[in-house]
Design a protein around this motif. Structure first.
Motif, PDB file in Angstrom:
ATOM      1  N   ALA A  23       5.406   3.456  -2.148  1.00 51.78           N
ATOM      2  CA  ALA A  23       6.404   3.418  -1.078  1.00 51.78           C
ATOM      3  C   ALA A  23       7.523   4.412  -1.352  1.00 51.78           C
ATOM      4  O   ALA A  23       7.939   4.593  -2.496  1.00 51.78           O
ATOM      5  CB  ALA A  23       6.978   2.016  -0.955  1.00 51.78           C
ATOM      6  N   THR A  24       7.994   5.048  -0.304  1.00 54.42           N
ATOM      7  CA  THR A  24       9.179   5.880  -0.419  1.00 54.42           C
ATOM      8  C   THR A  24      10.399   5.052  -0.019  1.00 54.42           C
ATOM      9  O   THR A  24      10.272   4.005   0.598  1.00 54.42           O
ATOM     10  CB  THR A  24       9.094   7.099   0.504  1.00 54.42           C
ATOM     11  N   GLY A  25      11.573   5.542  -0.364  1.00 52.73           N
ATOM     12  CA  GLY A  25      12.792   4.854   0.030  1.00 52.73           C
ATOM     13  C   GLY A  25      13.379   4.024  -1.089  1.00 52.73           C
ATOM     14  O   GLY A  25      12.670   3.568  -1.983  1.00 52.73           O
ATOM     15  N   SER A  26      14.671   3.822  -1.010  1.00 54.89           N
ATOM     16  CA  SER A  26      15.400   3.124  -2.068  1.00 54.89           C
ATOM     17  C   SER A  26      15.495   1.622  -1.826  1.00 54.89           C
ATOM     18  O   SER A  26      16.072   0.910  -2.648  1.00 54.89           O
ATOM     19  CB  SER A  26      16.806   3.702  -2.191  1.00 54.89           C
ATOM     20  N   THR A  27      14.937   1.141  -0.723  1.00 56.81           N
ATOM     21  CA  THR A  27      15.087  -0.271  -0.382  1.00 56.81           C
ATOM     22  C   THR A  27      13.817  -1.081  -0.628  1.00 56.81           C
ATOM     23  O   THR A  27      13.702  -2.216  -0.197  1.00 56.81           O
ATOM     24  CB  THR A  27      15.470  -0.421   1.097  1.00 56.81           C
ATOM     25  N   PHE A  28      12.866  -0.488  -1.353  1.00 57.87           N
ATOM     26  CA  PHE A  28      11.592  -1.167  -1.620  1.00 57.87           C
ATOM     27  C   PHE A  28      11.806  -2.558  -2.189  1.00 57.87           C
ATOM     28  O   PHE A  28      11.152  -3.517  -1.799  1.00 57.87           O
ATOM     29  CB  PHE A  28      10.757  -0.314  -2.583  1.00 57.87           C
ATOM     30  N   GLY A  29      12.744  -2.675  -3.115  1.00 56.16           N
ATOM     31  CA  GLY A  29      12.968  -3.948  -3.785  1.00 56.16           C
ATOM     32  C   GLY A  29      13.436  -5.054  -2.856  1.00 56.16           C
ATOM     33  O   GLY A  29      13.358  -6.239  -3.203  1.00 56.16           O
ATOM     34  N   LEU A  30      13.931  -4.698  -1.681  1.00 51.25           N
ATOM     35  CA  LEU A  30      14.438  -5.696  -0.739  1.00 51.25           C
ATOM     36  C   LEU A  30      13.352  -6.230   0.189  1.00 51.25           C
ATOM     37  O   LEU A  30      13.555  -7.236   0.870  1.00 51.25           O
ATOM     38  CB  LEU A  30      15.551  -5.090   0.117  1.00 51.25           C
ATOM     39  N   ALA A  31      12.226  -5.557   0.223  1.00 50.33           N
ATOM     40  CA  ALA A  31      11.199  -5.883   1.209  1.00 50.33           C
ATOM     41  C   ALA A  31      10.258  -6.983   0.731  1.00 50.33           C
ATOM     42  O   ALA A  31       9.959  -7.091  -0.460  1.00 50.33           O
ATOM     43  CB  ALA A  31      10.382  -4.645   1.538  1.00 50.33           C
ATOM     44  N   VAL A  32       9.806  -7.780   1.685  1.00 56.83           N
ATOM     45  CA  VAL A  32       8.648  -8.630   1.442  1.00 56.83           C
ATOM     46  C   VAL A  32       7.435  -7.733   1.624  1.00 56.83           C
ATOM     47  O   VAL A  32       7.249  -7.138   2.692  1.00 56.83           O
ATOM     48  CB  VAL A  32       8.586  -9.810   2.424  1.00 56.83           C
ATOM     49  N   MET A  33       6.626  -7.612   0.590  1.00 57.03           N
ATOM     50  CA  MET A  33       5.477  -6.720   0.619  1.00 57.03           C
ATOM     51  C   MET A  33       4.201  -7.524   0.772  1.00 57.03           C
ATOM     52  O   MET A  33       4.068  -8.618   0.223  1.00 57.03           O
ATOM     53  CB  MET A  33       5.408  -5.893  -0.662  1.00 57.03           C
ATOM     54  N   GLY A  34       3.267  -6.958   1.506  1.00 58.74           N
ATOM     55  CA  GLY A  34       2.034  -7.694   1.730  1.00 58.74           C
ATOM     56  C   GLY A  34       0.825  -6.794   1.830  1.00 58.74           C
ATOM     57  O   GLY A  34       0.940  -5.586   2.074  1.00 58.74           O
ATOM     58  N   TRP A  35      -0.315  -7.384   1.590  1.00 58.96           N
ATOM     59  CA  TRP A  35      -1.611  -6.752   1.832  1.00 58.96           C
ATOM     60  C   TRP A  35      -2.290  -7.514   2.972  1.00 58.96           C
ATOM     61  O   TRP A  35      -2.353  -8.752   2.958  1.00 58.96           O
ATOM     62  CB  TRP A  35      -2.502  -6.796   0.600  1.00 58.96           C
ATOM     63  N   TYR A  36      -2.783  -6.747   3.924  1.00 57.78           N
ATOM     64  CA  TYR A  36      -3.547  -7.288   5.036  1.00 57.78           C
ATOM     65  C   TYR A  36      -4.891  -6.576   5.069  1.00 57.78           C
ATOM     66  O   TYR A  36      -5.051  -5.516   4.464  1.00 57.78           O
ATOM     67  CB  TYR A  36      -2.815  -7.046   6.356  1.00 57.78           C
ATOM     68  N   ARG A  37      -5.849  -7.134   5.787  1.00 54.65           N
ATOM     69  CA  ARG A  37      -7.141  -6.479   5.924  1.00 54.65           C
ATOM     70  C   ARG A  37      -7.691  -6.705   7.319  1.00 54.65           C
ATOM     71  O   ARG A  37      -7.363  -7.694   7.977  1.00 54.65           O
ATOM     72  CB  ARG A  37      -8.129  -6.967   4.871  1.00 54.65           C
ATOM     73  N   GLN A  38      -8.527  -5.754   7.719  1.00 60.96           N
ATOM     74  CA  GLN A  38      -9.154  -5.836   9.035  1.00 60.96           C
ATOM     75  C   GLN A  38     -10.594  -5.373   8.931  1.00 60.96           C
ATOM     76  O   GLN A  38     -10.859  -4.224   8.577  1.00 60.96           O
ATOM     77  CB  GLN A  38      -8.396  -4.999  10.060  1.00 60.96           C
ATOM     78  N   ALA A  39     -11.507  -6.283   9.225  1.00 60.32           N
ATOM     79  CA  ALA A  39     -12.930  -5.966   9.260  1.00 60.32           C
ATOM     80  C   ALA A  39     -13.313  -5.597  10.696  1.00 60.32           C
ATOM     81  O   ALA A  39     -12.641  -6.019  11.645  1.00 60.32           O
ATOM     82  CB  ALA A  39     -13.738  -7.166   8.784  1.00 60.32           C
ATOM     83  N   PRO A  40     -14.380  -4.827  10.858  1.00 59.65           N
ATOM     84  CA  PRO A  40     -14.801  -4.429  12.206  1.00 59.65           C
ATOM     85  C   PRO A  40     -15.000  -5.643  13.116  1.00 59.65           C
ATOM     86  O   PRO A  40     -15.663  -6.607  12.741  1.00 59.65           O
ATOM     87  CB  PRO A  40     -16.124  -3.695  11.955  1.00 59.65           C
TER      88      PRO A  40
END
Length: 116
Positions: A23-40
Motif C-alpha cells: 500500500a502507498t500512503g502514510s495512513t495505512f496503519g489507520l485502515a481496516v485491511m481485508g482480503w476478498y475473493r471472487q470466483a467466476p
C-alpha cells in the motif's frame, strides 16, 4: 491509497500460497485491511479482515487454514493460505477501509488457482 497484490499462482490441492498487498500512503496503519475473493459467476466475498490494532476475523470457510497479518511499518498486508482446496480458486483482492471517512480502496486482484 494505491494497493498492489502479489503472490498468486497455480498450486496443487493441499498446497500453500502467501499473498501480499503493498500500500502507498502514510495512513495505512489507520485502515481496516481485508482480503476478498471472487470466483467466476460468484459475488465478491470476504475472506479475512484485520483492524488497525491487529484483531482479525475470518470467513468460516477459511478458518484454521488462512492467516491474515499486517506490517504497518512497511505498509504491507499478507494472507498466508495453507491446505488449499479447489474451491479456494478465485481472484483475490486487497481492500483498505477507513472508518472515519468511509473511504474504500481496492487493488487490481491476483489470481489463485488450486488444481491438480
Amino acid at each position: 491509497v494505491h494497493l498492489v497484490e502479489s503472490g498468486g499462482g497455480l498450486v496443487q490441492p493441499g498446497g500453500s500460497l502467501n499473498l501480499a498487498c503493498a500500500a502507498t500512503g502514510s495512513t495505512f496503519g489507520l485502515a481496516v485491511m481485508g482480503w476478498y475473493r471472487q470466483a467466476p459467476g460468484n459475488q465478491r466475498e470476504l475472506v479475512a479482515v484485520i483492524s488497525s490494532d491487529g484483531s482479525t476475523n475470518y470467513a468460516d470457510s477459511v478458518k484454521g487454514r488462512f492467516t491474515i497479518s499486517r506490517d504497518n511499518a512497511k505498509n504491507l498486508l499478507y494472507l498466508q493460505m495453507n491446505s488449499l482446496k479447489p474451491e479456494d480458486t478465485a481472484v483475490y483482492y486487497c481492500n483498505a477501509h477507513f472508518m472515519k471517512t468511509g473511504s474504500n480502496y481496492w487493488g487490481q486482484g491476483t489470481q489463485v488457482t488450486v488444481s491438480s
